[in-house]
Design an enzyme around this catalytic site. Sequence first.
Site, short mmCIF file in Angstrom:
data_model
loop_
_atom_site.label_atom_id
_atom_site.label_comp_id
_atom_site.label_asym_id
_atom_site.label_seq_id
_atom_site.Cartn_x
_atom_site.Cartn_y
_atom_site.Cartn_z
N HIS A 24 -44.28 -59.66 -67.07
CA HIS A 24 -45.28 -58.53 -66.98
C HIS A 24 -45.02 -57.30 -67.75
CE1 HIS A 24 -43.16 -56.08 -63.85
NE2 HIS A 24 -43.69 -56.90 -62.96
N HIS A 78 -42.04 -58.56 -49.61
CA HIS A 78 -42.82 -57.85 -50.73
C HIS A 78 -44.18 -59.09 -51.14
CE1 HIS A 78 -43.79 -55.88 -54.25
NE2 HIS A 78 -42.95 -56.32 -55.03
N GLU A 80 -45.70 -59.11 -53.85
CA GLU A 80 -45.87 -59.21 -55.37
C GLU A 80 -45.78 -60.65 -55.55
OE1 GLU A 80 -43.51 -56.72 -57.85
OE2 GLU A 80 -44.95 -57.45 -59.51
N ASP A 82 -44.41 -62.96 -57.69
CA ASP A 82 -43.27 -63.50 -57.87
C ASP A 82 -42.46 -64.09 -56.38
OD1 ASP A 82 -42.85 -60.87 -57.85
OD2 ASP A 82 -41.20 -60.88 -59.06
N HIS A 145 -40.95 -51.38 -54.34
CA HIS A 145 -41.67 -50.45 -54.98
C HIS A 145 -43.12 -50.91 -55.00
CE1 HIS A 145 -42.40 -53.63 -58.27
NE2 HIS A 145 -41.82 -54.41 -57.26
N ASP A 164 -37.06 -56.41 -53.86
CA ASP A 164 -36.85 -56.12 -55.25
C ASP A 164 -35.65 -55.22 -55.51
OD1 ASP A 164 -38.34 -58.07 -56.43
OD2 ASP A 164 -39.91 -56.68 -56.51
N TYR A 191 -33.19 -53.06 -64.97
CA TYR A 191 -34.06 -53.42 -63.58
C TYR A 191 -34.55 -51.84 -63.04
CZ TYR A 191 -36.53 -55.93 -60.07
OH TYR A 191 -37.42 -56.20 -59.11
N HIS A 224 -34.16 -61.00 -56.85
CA HIS A 224 -34.07 -61.57 -58.20
C HIS A 224 -32.27 -61.42 -58.42
CE1 HIS A 224 -38.04 -61.36 -59.42
NE2 HIS A 224 -38.32 -60.27 -59.02
#
Lengths: 395, 52
Positions: A24, A78, A80, A82, A145, A164, A191, A224
């Site tokens: 992204h 989370h 999001e 991914d 986040h 994250d 990151y 990640h």
Amino acid sequence: MKPVEIAKEIYDVGVNDWNIRDFHGYSTHMGTSYNAFLIIDEKITLIDTVKKDFADQLIDNISQVVDPKKIDYVISNHTEMDHSGSLARVMHRIGEDKPLFCSKMGEKNLSRHFHKKWNYRPVKSGEELNIGSRTLTFLETRMLHWPDSMFTYLKEDKILFSSDAFGQHYAGHEKFDDVIGDAIMPHARKYFANILLLYAPLILKLVEKVTELGLEFNMICPDHGILWRKDPAKIIGAYVEWSKQENTEKKAVIVYDTMWHSTERMAEAIVSGLSEEGINVRPMKLREWHRSDIMTEVMDAKAVIVGSPTLNNGLFPTVSDFLTYMKGLKPQNKIGTAFGSYGWSGESAKLIHKELEAMKFEMPDQGLRLQYVPDKEGLEQCAELGRKIGKAING
Amino acid sequence: MDKYVCNVCGYVYDPEVADPDNGVNPVTKFGDLPDEWECPICGASKDDFDKE
């Protein structure tokens, strides 16, 4: 990637995304991984999933440990995509009625992603979930986040599943900090600079809260990259340092673009002025450097000097792109200035100045614009601007 | 009536809309919100809000 047993009967069943290069709008030149964790206990528990494209691999990895249908609980730290992208496949496979634990905002956000009436079990900070011989504690980390973000802490093993936070975009066979060593730190830093910098004040508060709670960590497992088991305190310490944004290094970044090399020549002259003042300066041309790599350098720089030619009475598009990106990440405690070459109207330096002022940068100069190709005198003005900013950095 | 914006997540508190999900019915001025009221998006406290 095959499942990796990260602690007794706890597996990373996530996947490596070796070839992703644009995450992204963040350049991921070493790819990334989507980590998901499977805990085998009386209640078999899956923490997070992976990006939708990798759902088959996730199911296959789980199957190598246990029949997916035997999963009792799913935790979504989370929403999001991914990390939630494979949720629909997972829930379909294990049973749509299985309890799905997430924060209150997690329930709202998952509903708006998947439009399914799953068996949501919204949890609050401090709530515990017994899964047999182990206990999971939830800790909401709103805006770290996303509004839904939370951590899951495994008490008995002292493992923090941190979503994250503490992550890095890195795909590799190394799964742990002690295997890869310090080579992972630039990825962790990038990151932070590109995902978390704007939430630095919240991070400092969170670390304080975690310290108060007296939580100990044998391992920190982000969603990640590699897992921190050798020295989890190291990455926490780095987060505190990055969050403070004291910018103690005498460092300047010159971010610019150029059409006919005039703004570039101005940048070079500013570099020489800064060098004379002993400043570590890095000029970065926007069409050569990715915005996310520039942002990583900006994070600990004391000064950010931005240059743009004037194009059609405005900023060069890459400069607008970068300013928008940097503004959103809210860097603090910076000195700034603007420069640029122009043909006839010359708005760019003023426009940059205004943007940097809006970001609350300290602006010791009104900025410099030069018409067409800079002459010797013009270049000396640039060097003088560099010296002035250098002196401001040196305090 | 003044709107207030959350410095953490950008949520805007509009007294005309208020925050009915959390028991605050319209019309409620920002100043009349209880001290323990939190941003419905990110949980920030009232101190983290500025007038828009």
